[in-house]
Design a protein around this motif. Structure first.
Motif, PDB file in Angstrom:
ATOM      1  N   ASP A 148       0.867  -1.184   0.000  1.00 43.83           N
ATOM      2  CA  ASP A 148       0.000   0.000   0.000  1.00 43.83           C
ATOM      3  C   ASP A 148       0.905   1.236   0.000  1.00 43.83           C
ATOM      4  OD1 ASP A 148      -1.759   2.058   0.471  1.00 43.83           O
ATOM      5  OD2 ASP A 148      -2.717   1.139   2.210  1.00 43.83           O
ATOM      6  N   SER A 149       0.919   1.946  -1.116  1.00 46.23           N
ATOM      7  CA  SER A 149       1.815   3.108  -1.235  1.00 46.23           C
ATOM      8  C   SER A 149       1.438   4.212  -0.246  1.00 46.23           C
ATOM      9  CB  SER A 149       1.786   3.656  -2.668  1.00 46.23           C
ATOM     10  OG  SER A 149       0.469   4.059  -3.020  1.00 46.23           O
ATOM     11  N   SER A 150       0.144   4.359   0.072  1.00 45.02           N
ATOM     12  CA  SER A 150      -0.258   5.404   1.020  1.00 45.02           C
ATOM     13  C   SER A 150       0.277   5.082   2.419  1.00 45.02           C
ATOM     14  CB  SER A 150      -1.780   5.540   1.053  1.00 45.02           C
ATOM     15  OG  SER A 150      -2.387   4.344   1.524  1.00 45.02           O
ATOM     16  N   ALA A 151       0.309   3.808   2.789  1.00 45.77           N
ATOM     17  CA  ALA A 151       0.870   3.423   4.084  1.00 45.77           C
ATOM     18  C   ALA A 151       2.362   3.721   4.127  1.00 45.77           C
ATOM     19  CB  ALA A 151       0.616   1.937   4.345  1.00 45.77           C
ATOM     20  N   HIS A 153       3.871   6.205   2.507  1.00 49.19           N
ATOM     21  CA  HIS A 153       4.041   7.647   2.656  1.00 49.19           C
ATOM     22  C   HIS A 153       3.745   8.084   4.098  1.00 49.19           C
ATOM     23  CE1 HIS A 153       4.735   7.746  -1.519  1.00 49.19           C
ATOM     24  NE2 HIS A 153       3.478   7.656  -1.920  1.00 49.19           N
ATOM     25  N   LYS A 154       2.745   7.470   4.723  1.00 56.51           N
ATOM     26  CA  LYS A 154       2.455   7.779   6.125  1.00 56.51           C
ATOM     27  C   LYS A 154       3.632   7.367   7.016  1.00 56.51           C
ATOM     28  CE  LYS A 154      -2.577   7.379   5.737  1.00 56.51           C
ATOM     29  NZ  LYS A 154      -3.783   6.590   6.094  1.00 56.51           N
TER      30      LYS A 154
END
Length: 824
Positions: A148-151, A153-154
């Motif tokens: 998960d790319s958003s995870a 970045h977080k």
């Protein structure tokens, strides 16, 4: 599905998991999905805690066993999710049909019962909660960790914030990925830059009374000039100051009154920190819209009230008898005060007239709980509504049931001998009104024991079912929750939890090769030196071992052989020992961290008795004759004389909450002296079996390179052992392990009947037995059943140049072990 069937199917599934290991753990991902294989944090700053950094990475790869194999993902991949949902829909529809029939039937039955004037029958519906096998197996497994790319970045943001909290305000965190096939590795590259350091610490305290406590104690401040800025340290310092003030009488002080101001220092990357403490605010009216600042109030204790028979919130006893003790405490009780006031007061570390201290409240709560006389302990401080700075203390104690009876049956594993024991126990938990616990037990046991030598008449081999040994006898214990003479002459800390124990038991044992009785009388005292250190002292412990009967075949074996070691171990003897046990462990169950366990045992027996006998003879006080071997006797029974010591050290490395690596080393040495030239049977060392080198049967190893042919239970004066075990969770209560063991025993003196059995510094390191294997554990919380399979890799009884077993079909020598509890 029955549990037995499920476990059989699970065994088949486990086999399929490992067979499919090479088929690709990402084989069930969708077209655009990637399996997160690994997170890797890279930084040149070695001062950072890598484990702590990893907690800020939001997405984790699938759990692994053996550090590399995604076992739970492979289990999940065995299940066809489409079939699972389809089967569940069919099952739910079938349950709905069954329940509809039950509703109609129940309705008809209740109409008839209602007409007959009877009460209605309740409706019992079939549950949909029971898992299908596919659901059950899927619950064991773990869904793929889909990238998960958003995870990611977080995670970058979280790592950046973490580094700033550690003083790296100019840090940069970048991410990078490497894709191979359907798997992806994520790299977090941390450039911390230089940390900001603390230049100066100052204080801003409006309350001058509080300042008189905080400023002199600043030498203990956790924040120092020259340190890297660390927000965690600031929080710890806030907690430290709060605790300091609550130990100085400030009962209502809270850490919310402490604040920090951080300013740029005179140099680059330096900070000035101001620690401030606010006054308390007090409302001037009921609306609370007008307040005034006041100094914090320091409290002292006016009166202590103690209720020893508190019945909880439903307690309706209002009119109690009272007793004021010499110390000024007031006891409130019903008809009878069941506890000596001094016992309760000794466990309370604060007194009337003293200032309030949080530490003494905590220590008192802990000590009252440790008495084991109360199932609930409540310590409440109530401020006086009219007079400021005054507290009244109410201690409410709910007693446990005084008299109890209990029965128990459990599996046993004594030195590798499996069996079952049962007991009936009576306990009086306030025997002499001092929270003493007096216990009477009637115990019995059945065991399948290995014979000392493979000889014996057919009659001697008979037993109960598969067991060939039985034991029975009474046991008496008295636990006193305080030190008695002479230990009451020494001061111990408030958290020492001192306890004195008196023990006496008689044990009758009938084995295939001999029958004996053991009478034990002991007195011990244990206390905690600190949070991690514990001592146990046995000022005296007496064991009387009497051989009542020896099997004729075994006696003939002893008579015809020239094994003096074995003969001397099978004779009546008395052991009068003094022991000291020291245990250190930094394990904290509430914190998941690595820990160490260390145990040291020192023991001495018989030297005082022999010295007294020789002193008596030399002074002609009483003439005590020696026997033909130069030994003294008590009532015609030799007493043992030896010194003995040993250690056991273990390191528990927690890979995750459920997987751990355990390293262990232990050694022991017993030196027999003049009165009995060998260690007693029960004090000797042996190797092999479920709690030792598991690739060899119990008692078959050693001593040294001696080859007993497996026919004699081998004992030694010295032992060395090392183990490594990796433990991991499969699912729920089923755990597994892989292990390797090494060890042996030796004699201190040469024995002609056991050549190569003595310890020689030039060859002992060549005489270690080595084994490896795997096992399953069933964890029932209150006990663990263990199955281990060990394969010998090195046998010290073979010729020196032919001890490795790799080319000797070692699997044909597999040893199967059944145990209760972990081996270490």
């Amino acid at each position: 599905m029955h549990k037995a069937g499920k476990y059989s199917l699970l065994a088949c599934c486990l086999a399929l998991v490992f067979m499919n290991a090479g088929c690709g753990s990402a084989r069930k991902l969708k077209e655009n999905e990637l399996l997160l294989k690994k997170n890797k944090i890279r930084t040149a700053n070695n001062s950072l805690n890598r484990d702590e950094l990893a907690t800020y990475v939001r997405q984790k790869p699938n759990r692994k066993i053996f550090f590399f194999y995604p076992f739970y993902l492979e289990i999940y991949n065995l299940v066809n999710q489409d079939k699972l949902h389809q089967h569940k829909m069919h099952r739910d529809a079938r349950v709905d049909r069954i329940n509809e029939k039950r509703r109609l039937k129940n309705l008809a039955v209740n109409e008839k019962r209602k007409a007959e004037g009877k009460s209605e029958k309740s409706l019992k519906l079939k549950s949909k909660d029971r898992l299908t096998f596919r659901e059950w197996l899927s619950n064991i497994g773990e869904e793929p960790s889909v990238y998960d790319s958003s995870a990611m970045h977080k995670s970058v943001k979280q790592l950046n914030l973490y580094l700033k909290s550690k003083g790296y305000f100019s840090n940069t965190v970048k991410d990078s990925t490497v894709i191979r096939g359907k798997k992806i590795k994520v790299y977090y590259i941390l450039n911390t830059g230089l940390a900001s350091t603390i230049n100066r610490i100052s204080y801003d305290i409006d309350d001058t009374a509080i300042a008189r406590f905080v400023l002199p104690d600043s030498v203990n401040c956790l924040v120092h000039p020259g340190q890297n800025y660390d927000a965690d340290n600031l929080q710890k310092e806030r907690d430290r100051i709060t605790r300091l003030l609550r130990n100085k009488g400030y009962y209502f002080f809270d850490k919310q009154y402490i604040y920090y101001n951080v300013y740029d220092g005179p140099a680059v990357r330096t900070l000035d920190v101001s620690i401030g403490i606010k006054k308390r605010t007090e409302a001037l009216n009921l609306r609370g819209d007008s307040t005034i600042e006041k100094n914090h109030v320091r409290y002292s204790i006016r009166q202590i009230y103690i209720t020893t028979d508190y019945g909880g919130r439903t307690d309706t006893v209002h009119h109690r008898d009272t007793l004021r003790t010499e110390s000024g405490n007031i006891f409130l009780y019903g008809k009878i005060l069941k506890y000596k006031p001094s016992v309760i007061e000794d466990a309370i570390y604060f007194h009337d007239g003293e200032e309030y201290r949080l530490q003494t409240q905590e220590d008192s709560y802990k000590r009252l709980s440790q008495l084991r006389a109360f199932k609930q302990v409540i310590i409440e401080f109530v401020p006086d509504r009219e007079k400021e700075g005054i507290l009244d203390c109410y201690i409410r104690l709910t007693p446990v049931a005084r008299l109890t009876m209990a029965t128990g049956v459990e599996g046993t594993n004594t030195g590798g001998n499996m069996g079952v024991n049962g007991s009936v126990a009576y306990q009086n938990k306030n025997a002499f009104r001092g929270a003493e616990v007096f216990e009477i037990k009637a115990k019995g046991a059945l065991e399948l024991q290995k014979l000392v030598a493979n000889v014996g008449t057919e009659q001697s081999q008979k037993g109960f079912l598969p067991f060939n040994t039985y034991e029975l006898g009474p046991e008496f214990n008295l636990y006193v929750p305080r030190p008695l003479f002479p230990f009451n002459l020494f001061r111990v800390g408030q958290s020492a939890n001192p306890r004195t124990t008196f023990t006496m038991y008689y044990n009758f044992q009938q084995r295939p090769d001999y029958t004996r009785s053991i009478l034990n009388i002991g007195y011990s005292y244990d206390w905690k030196q600190s949070k991690y250190k514990k001592h146990t002292v046995f000022p005296f412990e007496v064991n009387l071992v009497k051989l009542l009967k020896i099997d004729p075949a075994f006696q003939a074996y002893l008579n015809q052989g020239n094994d003096l070691y074995l003969k001397s171990r099978f004779q009546d003897h008395i052991t009068t020992d003094t022991r000291w046990i020291y245990i250190y462990t930094n394990q904290e169950p509430k914190k998941k961290k690595d820990y160490i366990y260390f145990r040291l045992d020192l023991e001495s027996s018989g030297s005082v008795l022999r010295s007294l006998a020789e002193l008596s003879n030399s002074t002609h006080l009483i003439n005590i004759p020696k026997d033909s071997t130069g030994s003294y006797r008590i009532e015609q029974i030799k007493f043992s004389q030896y010194v003995k010591g040993g250690f056991d050290i273990r390191y528990y490395k927690l890979q995750t909450e459920q997987n751990k690596l355990v390293l262990r080393a232990m050694a022991g040495l017993g030196v027999p002296f003049h009165n009995l030239t060998t260690l007693p049977f029960e004090k000797s060392y042996f190797e092999g079996g479920p709690n030792s080198v598991r690739a060899f049967p119990t008692g078959t190893l050693g001593p040294g390179s001696y080859n007993s042919g497996g026919g004699l239970y081998q004992l030694g004066d010295m032992v060395m052992e090392a183990n490594i075990e990796y433990r991991y969770k499969i699912f729920k209560m089923l755990n597994a392990a892989i292990f390797a063991d090494a060890g042996n025993i030796w004699l201190l003196r040469k024995d002609p009947s056991r050549p190569g059995g003595d310890f020689d510094s030039n060859r002992f390191y060549k005489e270690f037995a080595i084994g490896a294997g795997a096992g399953l554990r069933l964890d029932f919380d209150f006990f663990i059943i263990r199955f281990d399979v060990g394969v010998p890799l090195r046998d010290p009884s073979a010729p020196e140049n032919d001890r490795w077993e790799f080319d000797k079909r070692p699997l044909t020598k597999t040893a199967f072990n059944f145990g209760i509890g972990y081996p270490f």
